[in-house]
Enzyme design. Structure first.
Site, PDB file in Angstrom:
ATOM      1  N   SER A  43      -9.756  -0.783   7.109  1.00 57.38           N
ATOM      2  CA  SER A  43      -9.253  -0.627   5.747  1.00 57.38           C
ATOM      3  C   SER A  43      -8.579  -1.840   5.137  1.00 57.38           C
ATOM      4  CB  SER A  43      -8.279   0.544   5.683  1.00 57.38           C
ATOM      5  OG  SER A  43      -9.006   1.728   5.560  1.00 57.38           O
TER       6      SER A  43
ATOM      7  N   SER B  15      -9.658   1.577   2.860  1.00 55.39           N
ATOM      8  CA  SER B  15      -8.826   2.345   1.974  1.00 55.39           C
ATOM      9  C   SER B  15      -7.757   1.526   1.245  1.00 55.39           C
ATOM     10  CB  SER B  15      -8.133   3.457   2.757  1.00 55.39           C
ATOM     11  OG  SER B  15      -7.323   2.916   3.785  1.00 55.39           O
TER      12      SER B  15
ATOM     13  N   LYS C  81       0.839  -1.205   0.000  1.00 56.54           N
ATOM     14  CA  LYS C  81       0.000   0.000   0.000  1.00 56.54           C
ATOM     15  C   LYS C  81       0.872   1.252   0.000  1.00 56.54           C
ATOM     16  CE  LYS C  81      -3.936   1.926   2.631  1.00 56.54           C
ATOM     17  NZ  LYS C  81      -4.857   1.659   3.768  1.00 56.54           N
TER      18      LYS C  81
HETATM   19  N1  GLN Z   1     -13.048   3.810   6.416  1.00 54.12           N
HETATM   20  C1  GLN Z   1     -12.408   4.263   7.594  1.00 54.12           C
HETATM   21  C2  GLN Z   1     -12.012   5.704   7.459  1.00 54.12           C
HETATM   22  O1  GLN Z   1     -12.300   6.277   6.475  1.00 54.12           O
HETATM   23  C3  GLN Z   1     -11.256   3.394   7.923  1.00 54.12           C
HETATM   24  C4  GLN Z   1     -10.032   3.762   7.224  1.00 54.12           C
HETATM   25  C5  GLN Z   1      -8.855   2.935   7.623  1.00 54.12           C
HETATM   26  O2  GLN Z   1      -8.976   1.905   8.277  1.00 54.12           O
HETATM   27  N2  GLN Z   1      -7.690   3.428   7.255  1.00 54.12           N
HETATM   28  O3  GLN Z   1     -11.428   6.284   8.324  1.00 54.12           O
END
Ligand code: GLN
Length: 501
Positions: free
Chosen positions: A192, A168, A93
């Site tokens: 994410s 994400s 990532k």
């Molecule tokens: N969807 C969550 C957010 O937008 C989690 C994101 C993540 O785990 N990095 O914060």
């Protein structure tokens, strides 16, 4: 005695086999690391991973990856053990620092930025023979649940390209689901890794907070962040986690707890395991197809000798509001460093230093990141700190206590849906709050710091459904035991003595 050499294996075919087989072939000389690396790049080219169709990668470096693979071949030739992931192509990532490719976090503000050091997880992968083939697309600074917040365009779901891969870590999930790599790194702050794994029909693991070093992971919510793995199978995920886990002198929040061999849980069986089914995670409005697939999984557990017990985590309803105070608060502080002075983009201004800060941040950050910074600054500001941030911290402690209580009552792991819906279409979720609800079943594990993983358990109208297994702190072995058992049961492969579900 050395085993007889294997016949040369087709690298493309090998990538569809378990990691243990890929690594065994490489070690025995039946496949070359450079062939595996070529197969991964060829697959990416074939499905147009670099073009608009999937948009998996923000950067790849075929030349360096091939060079690295050749270096590994030399090591194998000299019988210097190249490690548990010898020759395995891995995607990383883009918020995890690498020396040979930029680390942009999916943001304009870090366009072209190359880190002067490498993340510990990346160093560990390389030390174990893995070859990093590219950096994957993501929601900007890991804020989002669809990868649509990337400044470089959305990634698409390989299962159905009209749909999002989740986020994400959407690029990493898509890279695995599309068959480009068998292992990818993602990061978790509120779901994410698990949510995109669930949307793409693969396995995603968020380890215990402190299990994996965060050194070189660009910080979002420092009390929540963990690096996680995405893979096709539970065993591949176990091997990947084992390589990246462990204490690190460069991250004082990494725990000095020995790393178990997670893959040894493969044949542990499910007899006697107590699976908690928390009622708050099965609300009446849950998508009926998701509920149905979860019930099927719970039946499989019962048939293989586990006990399923109804339990309650009474503060669950607060996890989204608490998460969306704590995470933005920490983000607003962590992202203050991106001001045009040290990293990435700098937009000059006639209004002096403050003008340069403002212009850089206004141009560099996208709308969701801006919203989070504003939200976080607000909840931390004098006059609102007690009402929001401090209150959220108190409720966070209650959420963590719920998990401690339920595990102290004799429950080994919890089983829940990973997400409230299957993958949605690109552009379908416009309201930020509706997007935040994607994390409704996942954010609690980050708030409590406990490990959790998603595994594919079936489908809803042709779209993958993920089931989530949550375990106590550092109890990844029992989490893997429950995951191996379920994966086996759903595939109809049983251990001797297990009856069919
Ligand atoms: N969807 C969550 C957010 O937008 C989690 C994101 C993540 O785990 N990095 O914060």
């Amino acid at each position: 005695m050395k085993p007889p050499p294997r016949a040369p294996a087709s690298a493309a075919k090998l990538l569809s086999r378990p990691l243990t087989e890929c690594v065994a072939c490489v070690r025995e000389g039946a496949a070359l690391p450079s062939d595996l690396v070529s197969a991964a790049f060829d697959r990416a080219d074939d499905i147009g991973a670099g073009s608009e169709s999937l948009n998996v990668f923000l950067a790849t470096d075929r030349e360096r990856a091939t060079e690295h693979a050749k270096g590994l071949t030399a090591l194998i030739g000299r019988a210097e053990a190249p490690g548990n992931l010898a020759g395995v192509p891995v995607a990383v990532k883009d918020n995890i620092a690498t020396l040979d490719m930029p680390t942009t976090c999916g943001s304009r503000i870090l366009e072209g930025y190359v880190s002067p050091f490498e993340a510990t997880v990346v160093r560990r992968l390389r030390a174990n023979g893995a070859v990093i083939i590219g950096k994957t697309n993501m929601d900007e600074f890991a804020m989002g649940s669809s990868t649509e917040n990337s400044a470089y365009g959305p990634t698409r779901n390989p299962v159905d390209i009209r749909r999002v891969p989740g986020g994400s870590s959407g690029g990493s999930a898509a890279a695995v689901a599309a068959g480009i790599v068998r292992l990818a790194l993602g990061s978790e702050t509120g779901g994410s890794v698990r949510q995109p794994a669930s949307f793409c029909g693969i396995v995603g693991v968020k380890p215990t907070y402190g299990r994996v070093s965060r050194y070189g992971l660009v910080a979002f919510g420092s009390s929540l962040d963990q690096v996680g793995v995405l893979a096709r199978t539970v065993e591949d995920a176990a091997l990947g986690l084992e390589v990246i886990a462990g204490c690190d002198q460069f991250d004082s929040t990494s725990a000095d707890v020995p790393v178990p061999r997670y893959e040894l849980e493969k044949n542990a069986g499910l007899k006697g395991l107590v699976i908690g089914k928390p009622r708050e995670y099965f609300p009446e409005r849950l998508d009926p197809r998701i509920a149905q697939e979860c019930e099927r999984a719970l039946d499989a557990y019962r048939e293989l000798g586990a006990e399923v017990r109804e339990v309650s985590l009474p503060h669950t309803a607060y996890s989204i509001p608490v998460y969306y105070i704590v995470a933005p608060a920490e983000a607003s502080s962590n992202l203050a460093r991106f001001d045009g002075v040290r990293y990435g983009l700098r937009v000059p201004s006639e209004r002096g230093l403050a003008g340069m800060y403002e212009a850089t941040r206004a141009r560099g950050f996208g709308p969701e990141v801006t919203r989070r910074i504003l939200l976080g600054t607000y909840v931390l500001s004098a006059g609102y700190y007690d009402a929001y941030y401090k209150k959220a911290q108190s409720v966070r402690a209650l959420i963590a206590q719920d998990f401690r209580d339920v595990f102290a009552s004799g429950v080994d792991v919890l089983f829940t849906p990973t997400t409230p819906t299957p993958a949605f279409e690109l552009g379908a979720v416009k309201d930020p709050y509706e997007m935040y609800v994607s994390d409704i079943f996942t954010a609690s594990a980050n708030l409590a710091g406990v490990p959790a993983m998603s595994i594919p358990i079936g489908d809803a109208r042709g779209l993958p459904v993920g089931g989530q297994i949550i375990a106590p702190h550092f109890a990844e072995p029992v989490m893997f035991r429950a995951a191996f058992g379920l994966e086996r049961a759903l595939a109809g492969e049983l251990l001797p003595g297990e009856k069919s579900a």
